[in-house]
Motif scaffolding. Sequence first.
Motif, PDB file in Angstrom:
ATOM      1  N   SER A 123      -6.348 -10.994   1.907  1.00 31.70           N
ATOM      2  CA  SER A 123      -7.117 -10.519   3.125  1.00 31.70           C
ATOM      3  C   SER A 123      -6.880  -9.044   3.454  1.00 31.70           C
ATOM      4  O   SER A 123      -7.466  -8.541   4.529  1.00 31.70           O
ATOM      5  CB  SER A 123      -7.178 -11.671   4.050  1.00 31.70           C
ATOM      6  N   THR A 124      -6.103  -8.586   2.941  1.00 29.34           N
ATOM      7  CA  THR A 124      -5.711  -7.287   3.231  1.00 29.34           C
ATOM      8  C   THR A 124      -5.965  -6.128   2.408  1.00 29.34           C
ATOM      9  O   THR A 124      -5.871  -6.482   1.189  1.00 29.34           O
ATOM     10  CB  THR A 124      -4.491  -7.139   3.908  1.00 29.34           C
ATOM     11  N   SER A 125      -6.452  -4.989   2.654  1.00 28.99           N
ATOM     12  CA  SER A 125      -6.653  -3.700   1.826  1.00 28.99           C
ATOM     13  C   SER A 125      -5.677  -2.772   1.507  1.00 28.99           C
ATOM     14  O   SER A 125      -5.751  -1.702   0.761  1.00 28.99           O
ATOM     15  CB  SER A 125      -8.099  -3.424   1.775  1.00 28.99           C
ATOM     16  N   ASP A 126      -4.910  -2.600   2.699  1.00 29.65           N
ATOM     17  CA  ASP A 126      -3.716  -1.619   2.818  1.00 29.65           C
ATOM     18  C   ASP A 126      -2.285  -2.209   2.094  1.00 29.65           C
ATOM     19  O   ASP A 126      -2.460  -3.193   1.449  1.00 29.65           O
ATOM     20  CB  ASP A 126      -3.477  -1.355   4.221  1.00 29.65           C
ATOM     21  N   LEU A 127      -1.423  -1.070   2.220  1.00 27.64           N
ATOM     22  CA  LEU A 127      -0.096  -1.391   1.504  1.00 27.64           C
ATOM     23  C   LEU A 127       0.824  -2.442   2.587  1.00 27.64           C
ATOM     24  O   LEU A 127       1.925  -2.062   2.045  1.00 27.64           O
ATOM     25  CB  LEU A 127       0.397  -0.121   1.369  1.00 27.64           C
ATOM     26  N   SER A 128       0.140  -2.951   3.661  1.00 26.65           N
ATOM     27  CA  SER A 128       1.295  -3.821   4.306  1.00 26.65           C
ATOM     28  C   SER A 128       1.605  -4.745   3.703  1.00 26.65           C
ATOM     29  O   SER A 128       2.679  -5.502   4.171  1.00 26.65           O
ATOM     30  CB  SER A 128       0.401  -4.111   5.665  1.00 26.65           C
ATOM     31  N   PHE A 129       1.046  -5.250   2.606  1.00 23.86           N
ATOM     32  CA  PHE A 129       1.596  -6.595   2.137  1.00 23.86           C
ATOM     33  C   PHE A 129       2.789  -6.263   1.089  1.00 23.86           C
ATOM     34  O   PHE A 129       3.512  -7.217   0.655  1.00 23.86           O
ATOM     35  CB  PHE A 129       0.606  -6.887   0.811  1.00 23.86           C
ATOM     36  N   LEU A 130       3.338  -4.786   0.976  1.00 25.66           N
ATOM     37  CA  LEU A 130       4.404  -4.575   0.383  1.00 25.66           C
ATOM     38  C   LEU A 130       5.666  -4.755   1.436  1.00 25.66           C
ATOM     39  O   LEU A 130       6.769  -4.207   1.100  1.00 25.66           O
ATOM     40  CB  LEU A 130       4.450  -3.243  -0.229  1.00 25.66           C
ATOM     41  N   ALA A 131       5.530  -5.142   2.642  1.00 19.61           N
ATOM     42  CA  ALA A 131       6.486  -5.187   3.617  1.00 19.61           C
ATOM     43  C   ALA A 131       7.701  -6.054   3.317  1.00 19.61           C
ATOM     44  O   ALA A 131       8.923  -5.515   3.302  1.00 19.61           O
ATOM     45  CB  ALA A 131       5.875  -5.491   5.158  1.00 19.61           C
ATOM     46  N   PRO A 132       7.536  -7.252   2.377  1.00 14.51           N
ATOM     47  CA  PRO A 132       8.446  -7.883   2.090  1.00 14.51           C
ATOM     48  C   PRO A 132       9.327  -7.430   1.153  1.00 14.51           C
ATOM     49  O   PRO A 132      10.559  -7.621   0.783  1.00 14.51           O
ATOM     50  CB  PRO A 132       7.998  -9.389   1.666  1.00 14.51           C
ATOM     51  N   VAL A 133       9.076  -6.259   0.457  1.00 20.03           N
ATOM     52  CA  VAL A 133       9.615  -5.772  -0.663  1.00 20.03           C
ATOM     53  C   VAL A 133       9.809  -4.368  -0.358  1.00 20.03           C
ATOM     54  O   VAL A 133       9.929  -3.286  -1.345  1.00 20.03           O
ATOM     55  CB  VAL A 133       9.123  -6.003  -1.950  1.00 20.03           C
ATOM     56  N   ARG A 134       9.719  -3.953   1.038  1.00 18.02           N
ATOM     57  CA  ARG A 134      10.134  -2.600   1.564  1.00 18.02           C
ATOM     58  C   ARG A 134      11.334  -1.855   0.844  1.00 18.02           C
ATOM     59  O   ARG A 134      11.259  -0.576   0.568  1.00 18.02           O
ATOM     60  CB  ARG A 134       9.727  -2.470   2.860  1.00 18.02           C
ATOM     61  N   ASP A 135      12.423  -2.655   0.677  1.00 16.99           N
ATOM     62  CA  ASP A 135      13.593  -2.109   0.416  1.00 16.99           C
ATOM     63  C   ASP A 135      13.511  -1.517  -1.036  1.00 16.99           C
ATOM     64  O   ASP A 135      14.054  -0.697  -1.523  1.00 16.99           O
ATOM     65  CB  ASP A 135      14.711  -3.297   0.371  1.00 16.99           C
ATOM     66  N   GLN A 136      12.894  -2.754  -1.917  1.00 22.95           N
ATOM     67  CA  GLN A 136      12.684  -2.211  -3.493  1.00 22.95           C
ATOM     68  C   GLN A 136      11.694  -0.823  -3.514  1.00 22.95           C
ATOM     69  O   GLN A 136      11.826  -0.206  -4.430  1.00 22.95           O
ATOM     70  CB  GLN A 136      12.194  -3.325  -4.140  1.00 22.95           C
ATOM     71  N   VAL A 137      10.646  -1.020  -2.667  1.00 20.55           N
ATOM     72  CA  VAL A 137       9.804   0.118  -2.827  1.00 20.55           C
ATOM     73  C   VAL A 137      10.458   1.532  -2.418  1.00 20.55           C
ATOM     74  O   VAL A 137      10.202   2.648  -3.078  1.00 20.55           O
ATOM     75  CB  VAL A 137       8.593   0.076  -1.915  1.00 20.55           C
ATOM     76  N   LEU A 138      11.305   1.373  -1.314  1.00 25.19           N
ATOM     77  CA  LEU A 138      12.068   2.669  -1.086  1.00 25.19           C
ATOM     78  C   LEU A 138      13.132   3.020  -2.219  1.00 25.19           C
ATOM     79  O   LEU A 138      13.083   4.135  -2.285  1.00 25.19           O
ATOM     80  CB  LEU A 138      12.821   2.370   0.400  1.00 25.19           C
ATOM     81  N   MET A 139      13.665   2.089  -2.680  1.00 21.67           N
ATOM     82  CA  MET A 139      14.655   2.608  -3.808  1.00 21.67           C
ATOM     83  C   MET A 139      13.821   3.143  -5.024  1.00 21.67           C
ATOM     84  O   MET A 139      14.390   4.177  -5.546  1.00 21.67           O
ATOM     85  CB  MET A 139      15.281   1.170  -4.301  1.00 21.67           C
ATOM     86  N   GLY A 140      12.643   2.503  -5.287  1.00 21.65           N
ATOM     87  CA  GLY A 140      11.759   3.174  -6.196  1.00 21.65           C
ATOM     88  C   GLY A 140      11.447   4.800  -5.937  1.00 21.65           C
ATOM     89  O   GLY A 140      11.414   5.635  -6.726  1.00 21.65           O
TER      90      GLY A 140
END
Length: 207
Positions: A123-140
């Motif tokens: 239901s969302t089109s932005d990147l807020s769905f990556l909030a649960p994996v924000r630590d992994q995204v930051l590491m990448g």
Amino acid sequence: MTDPQLPPPSPNGPVPPVPPAPGYPASPAGAPAYQPPAGAYPAPADPAYQAPPGAYPAPVGGYSAPTGAYQPSATPQQKSSALGIVAFALSIVAGVVASIVAGAAGYQIGFRLPTVMQQIDGSTSDLSFLAPVRDQVLMGEVSFWLGTLAGIAAIVLGIMAIVKRSGRAWGITALILGVLGPVIFFTVLGVTLGIGAGAGSATLYGT
């Protein structure tokens, strides 16, 4: 009859003996030839020897090589390979270390991605769905920028090492790894992201 080995007799009678030179006594018959006493005439190598007047004296210290003559070049000193080694180390960070960190982060993101997508139900089109994996995204992201900076430094130092011949083989290897670093990074990230997504989907749906 005369002996054929002897000279013919003179028609004027016997030849008188040659008188000795003035100042030198006549040598008796059978006496050895005159020998000068030892040391009377110094040899050229003798320190007492002096060149006769008008002779060209040898220069002190011997003769030097003429100007422009070929002289063997000195042995070139071995240059340090530190510059090439540093460039190679930075290329390893850019092409290998950053890719490993990105691969680990990509697998974690892919593994959690099916669960996150099921919860938000698209239901969302932005990147807020990556909030649960924000630590992994930051590491990448950190691994990406770290690899980028290390790759640029490896390319610059590798070129300098090649030009200055300071670890030329290390510099060539560093240049190749620095150029291929982004390709390796995104390839590893994409593969691990897909593997993680497949493993996450299998766990979620129990297949």
